[in-house]
Design a protein around this motif. Structure first.
Motif, PDB file in Angstrom:
ATOM      1  N   LEU A   1      48.035 -44.706  -5.249  1.00  0.00           N
ATOM      2  CA  LEU A   1      47.350 -45.972  -4.978  1.00  0.00           C
ATOM      3  C   LEU A   1      47.292 -46.847  -6.223  1.00  0.00           C
ATOM      4  CD1 LEU A   1      44.487 -44.685  -2.653  1.00  0.00           C
ATOM      5  CD2 LEU A   1      46.467 -46.066  -1.990  1.00  0.00           C
TER       6      LEU A   1
ATOM      7  N   TYR B   1      50.677 -48.361  -6.716  1.00  0.00           N
ATOM      8  CA  TYR B   1      50.866 -49.463  -5.772  1.00  0.00           C
ATOM      9  C   TYR B   1      50.159 -50.721  -6.273  1.00  0.00           C
ATOM     10  CZ  TYR B   1      50.144 -52.575  -1.917  1.00  0.00           C
ATOM     11  OH  TYR B   1      50.084 -53.709  -1.149  1.00  0.00           O
ATOM     12  N   GLN B   2      48.915 -50.566  -6.694  1.00  0.00           N
ATOM     13  CA  GLN B   2      48.148 -51.724  -7.169  1.00  0.00           C
ATOM     14  C   GLN B   2      48.817 -52.371  -8.381  1.00  0.00           C
ATOM     15  OE1 GLN B   2      44.298 -49.948  -7.679  1.00  0.00           O
ATOM     16  NE2 GLN B   2      43.711 -50.317  -5.554  1.00  0.00           N
TER      17      GLN B   2
ATOM     18  N   GLU C   1      51.890 -54.261  -7.037  1.00  0.00           N
ATOM     19  CA  GLU C   1      51.452 -55.456  -6.315  1.00  0.00           C
ATOM     20  C   GLU C   1      50.945 -56.536  -7.288  1.00  0.00           C
ATOM     21  OE1 GLU C   1      48.866 -56.413  -2.394  1.00  0.00           O
ATOM     22  OE2 GLU C   1      47.832 -55.300  -3.975  1.00  0.00           O
TER      23      GLU C   1
ATOM     24  N   LYS D   1      53.890 -48.890   0.969  1.00  0.00           N
ATOM     25  CA  LYS D   1      52.634 -48.486   1.602  1.00  0.00           C
ATOM     26  C   LYS D   1      52.874 -47.295   2.540  1.00  0.00           C
ATOM     27  CE  LYS D   1      50.344 -53.013   1.758  1.00  0.00           C
ATOM     28  NZ  LYS D   1      49.895 -54.059   2.699  1.00  0.00           N
TER      29      LYS D   1
ATOM     30  N   LYS E   1      51.261 -43.541   2.408  1.00  0.00           N
ATOM     31  CA  LYS E   1      50.565 -42.930   3.550  1.00  0.00           C
ATOM     32  C   LYS E   1      51.245 -41.624   3.954  1.00  0.00           C
ATOM     33  CE  LYS E   1      48.568 -45.358   6.866  1.00  0.00           C
ATOM     34  NZ  LYS E   1      47.123 -45.622   6.795  1.00  0.00           N
TER      35      LYS E   1
ATOM     36  N   ILE F   1      43.532 -45.711   4.155  1.00  0.00           N
ATOM     37  CA  ILE F   1      44.503 -46.268   3.206  1.00  0.00           C
ATOM     38  C   ILE F   1      45.372 -47.294   3.935  1.00  0.00           C
ATOM     39  CG2 ILE F   1      46.537 -45.739   1.795  1.00  0.00           C
ATOM     40  CD1 ILE F   1      45.255 -43.034   1.195  1.00  0.00           C
ATOM     41  N   PHE F   2      45.382 -48.497   3.446  1.00  0.00           N
ATOM     42  CA  PHE F   2      46.165 -49.597   4.009  1.00  0.00           C
ATOM     43  C   PHE F   2      45.981 -49.726   5.526  1.00  0.00           C
ATOM     44  CE2 PHE F   2      48.976 -47.855   0.515  1.00  0.00           C
ATOM     45  CZ  PHE F   2      48.571 -48.751  -0.451  1.00  0.00           C
TER      46      PHE F   2
ATOM     47  N   MET G   1      48.358 -51.674   7.788  1.00  0.00           N
ATOM     48  CA  MET G   1      49.701 -51.153   8.124  1.00  0.00           C
ATOM     49  C   MET G   1      49.925 -51.083   9.624  1.00  0.00           C
ATOM     50  SD  MET G   1      51.853 -50.418   5.717  1.00  0.00           S
ATOM     51  CE  MET G   1      52.907 -49.250   6.547  1.00  0.00           C
TER      52      MET G   1
END
Length: 129
Positions: free
Chosen positions: A35, A38-39, A42, A62, A66, A85-86, A89
């Motif tokens: 995570l 990912y952040q 992004e 994403k 997952k 999480i997300f 999605m």
């Protein structure tokens, strides 16, 4: 094109590494690391005004994050974590033309809480062959 008779690299396997650890703490740490990664991606894309250019890749990332939880989803705490999480999605995965149908079906099966049963069924079918 060239041929080398021996490998020019090798992988080291360390038994105590976080990749091989299966304790709750290690699993939770891997999820958090994914995570955070990912952040970071992004925010870099956003800062540089490139986020919209990489929409498909962001959705794929994403989904990868997952899916990294799927091995543990038979435990309710990880299923709940997967759901949290997300959550967006559920909409994005079906709007993207780049996500294969098989991945979309797997997502629906997981969303319904049926993934552990699906895995058992798949194993049983393979054993019968």
């Amino acid at each position: 094109i060239a041929y080398f008779p021996e490998p020019k690299y090798h992988y080291c396997h360390r038994g105590g590494s976080i990749v091989n650890a299966s304790s709750k703490q290690a699993i939770d740490q891997r999820i958090e690391d994914n995570l955070c990664n990912y952040q970071l991606v992004e925010s870099i894309l956003s800062i540089n005004g490139l986020k919209s250019r990489y929409d498909s890749e962001i959705i794929a990332l994403k989904l990868i994050i997952k899916n990294s939880i799927l091995n543990y989803i038979h435990q309710k705490r990880y299923y709940r974590r997967w759901l949290k999480i997300f959550p967006e999605m559920s909409k994005e995965i079906f709007q993207s033309r780049d996500i294969p149908l098989r991945s979309q079906i797997k997502y629906i099966i997981t969303l319904l809480g049926l993934y552990p049963l699906f895995v058992k069924l798949r194993v049983a079918i393979k054993c019968q062959r």
